[in-house]
Design a protein around this motif. Structure first.
Motif, PDB file in Angstrom:
ATOM      1  N   ALA A  10       0.801  -1.221   0.000  1.00  0.00           N
ATOM      2  CA  ALA A  10       0.000   0.000   0.000  1.00  0.00           C
ATOM      3  C   ALA A  10       0.833   1.270   0.000  1.00  0.00           C
ATOM      4  N   GLY A  11       2.124   1.150   0.103  1.00  0.00           N
ATOM      5  CA  GLY A  11       2.951   2.338   0.284  1.00  0.00           C
ATOM      6  C   GLY A  11       3.768   2.707  -0.934  1.00  0.00           C
ATOM      7  N   ASN A  12       4.979   3.154  -0.690  1.00  0.00           N
ATOM      8  CA  ASN A  12       5.863   3.659  -1.727  1.00  0.00           C
ATOM      9  C   ASN A  12       7.117   2.804  -1.832  1.00  0.00           C
ATOM     10  N   ILE A  13       7.727   2.837  -3.004  1.00  0.00           N
ATOM     11  CA  ILE A  13       9.055   2.283  -3.219  1.00  0.00           C
ATOM     12  C   ILE A  13       9.966   3.467  -3.482  1.00  0.00           C
ATOM     13  N   ASN A  14      10.968   3.672  -2.635  1.00  0.00           N
ATOM     14  CA  ASN A  14      11.907   4.778  -2.780  1.00  0.00           C
ATOM     15  C   ASN A  14      13.300   4.219  -3.017  1.00  0.00           C
ATOM     16  N   VAL A  15      13.894   4.555  -4.163  1.00  0.00           N
ATOM     17  CA  VAL A  15      15.249   4.129  -4.497  1.00  0.00           C
ATOM     18  C   VAL A  15      16.049   5.371  -4.834  1.00  0.00           C
ATOM     19  N   GLN A  16      17.140   5.603  -4.120  1.00  0.00           N
ATOM     20  CA  GLN A  16      17.961   6.777  -4.374  1.00  0.00           C
ATOM     21  C   GLN A  16      19.044   6.512  -5.410  1.00  0.00           C
ATOM     22  N   SER A  17      19.628   5.312  -5.443  1.00  0.00           N
ATOM     23  CA  SER A  17      20.735   5.050  -6.355  1.00  0.00           C
ATOM     24  C   SER A  17      20.820   3.561  -6.664  1.00  0.00           C
ATOM     25  N   MET A  18      20.993   3.232  -7.938  1.00  0.00           N
ATOM     26  CA  MET A  18      21.197   1.846  -8.361  1.00  0.00           C
ATOM     27  C   MET A  18      22.397   1.802  -9.293  1.00  0.00           C
ATOM     28  N   GLU A  19      23.308   0.878  -9.048  1.00  0.00           N
ATOM     29  CA  GLU A  19      24.453   0.666  -9.924  1.00  0.00           C
ATOM     30  C   GLU A  19      24.100  -0.429 -10.923  1.00  0.00           C
ATOM     31  N   ARG A  20      25.043  -0.696 -11.818  1.00  0.00           N
ATOM     32  CA  ARG A  20      24.783  -1.721 -12.830  1.00  0.00           C
ATOM     33  C   ARG A  20      24.563  -3.079 -12.187  1.00  0.00           C
ATOM     34  N   GLY A  23      18.721  -4.896  -9.247  1.00  0.00           N
ATOM     35  CA  GLY A  23      17.329  -4.958  -9.659  1.00  0.00           C
ATOM     36  C   GLY A  23      16.385  -5.037  -8.489  1.00  0.00           C
ATOM     37  N   ILE A  24      15.145  -4.704  -8.763  1.00  0.00           N
ATOM     38  CA  ILE A  24      14.060  -4.847  -7.801  1.00  0.00           C
ATOM     39  C   ILE A  24      13.014  -5.723  -8.474  1.00  0.00           C
ATOM     40  N   PHE A  25      12.745  -6.873  -7.888  1.00  0.00           N
ATOM     41  CA  PHE A  25      11.803  -7.832  -8.443  1.00  0.00           C
ATOM     42  C   PHE A  25      10.635  -7.975  -7.486  1.00  0.00           C
ATOM     43  N   ILE A  26       9.441  -7.689  -7.950  1.00  0.00           N
ATOM     44  CA  ILE A  26       8.241  -7.778  -7.122  1.00  0.00           C
ATOM     45  C   ILE A  26       7.210  -8.585  -7.885  1.00  0.00           C
ATOM     46  N   GLY A  27       6.679  -9.609  -7.266  1.00  0.00           N
ATOM     47  CA  GLY A  27       5.639 -10.381  -7.922  1.00  0.00           C
ATOM     48  C   GLY A  27       5.614 -11.809  -7.438  1.00  0.00           C
ATOM     49  N   GLU A  28       4.707 -12.564  -8.037  1.00  0.00           N
ATOM     50  CA  GLU A  28       4.513 -13.942  -7.617  1.00  0.00           C
ATOM     51  C   GLU A  28       5.668 -14.833  -8.068  1.00  0.00           C
ATOM     52  N   HIS A  29       6.171 -14.594  -9.252  1.00  0.00           N
ATOM     53  CA  HIS A  29       7.216 -15.467  -9.787  1.00  0.00           C
ATOM     54  C   HIS A  29       8.203 -14.631 -10.583  1.00  0.00           C
ATOM     55  N   ASN A  30       9.447 -14.549 -10.119  1.00  0.00           N
ATOM     56  CA  ASN A  30      10.487 -13.769 -10.783  1.00  0.00           C
ATOM     57  C   ASN A  30      11.648 -14.676 -11.133  1.00  0.00           C
TER      58      ASN A  30
END
Length: 169
Positions: A10-20, A23-30
């Motif tokens: 129900a909230g937020n996803i906050n990402v300030q910095s990602m390098e090479r 990843g962010i994987f959200i779901g039933e099957h990744n």
């Protein structure tokens, strides 16, 4: 096979910095198959983060005169196997999550996932890396990058990557 998956967010996803290779994987099957990291990085001043940083009258010299530089031969074999006969029940409830920095080959995985063998190859020469944040100042600096390699960063990455292999009864 009994399988139920309930995901509440129900909230937020906050990402300030990602390098090479992060990843962010959200779901039933990744599935993320075949990830690895190989490389060379030369940094005189790496990354500057935050706020109100001052870089004033610096002299940054990067000298990388290698005859042969960073030969990489990555021969990984990555296999992801799923067993469909297992009973699974997943209940996840999140209000929010915060990621300040994700470096190379970093993952935030929510849910059922198969993440194997992450793969990234690179060579980096930086007299001064990235500057992140606000109210940062870089004044009267001199950056010199000398990279006169004869052979530079030969990378051969001949991986065999197989994902979602289903077991047959």
């Amino acid at each position: 096979m009994n399988h139920s998956f309930e995901f509440k967010f129900a909230g937020n996803i906050n990402v300030q910095s990602m390098e090479r290779q992060s990843g962010i994987f959200i779901g039933e099957h990744n599935n993320a198959v075949g990830w690895s990291a190989h490389g060379k990085a030369n940094n005189v001043i790496g990354e500057i983060g935050g706020h109100s940083n001052l870089l004033y009258q610096n002299v940054n010299i990067l000298n990388d005169p290698d005859f042969i530089d960073t030969p990489i031969d990555d021969r990984d074999i990555n296999i992801s196997v799923e067993n469909p006969g297992a009973e699974k029940t997943s209940n996840l409830t999140f209000e929010s999550f915060n990621v300040n920095t994700m470096e190379q080959n970093a993952v935030v995985s929510i849910g059922e996932g198969h993440i194997t063998g992450m793969d990234a190859n690179e060579k980096v020469n930086q007299a001064q890396g990235g500057t992140y944040g606000n109210q940062n100042q870089s004044v009267c600096n001199l950056n010199v990058n000398n990279d006169n390699d004869l052979v530079d960063a030969i990378i051969e990455d001949a991986d065999v990557k197989i994902a979602s292999v289903k077991k047959v009864d």
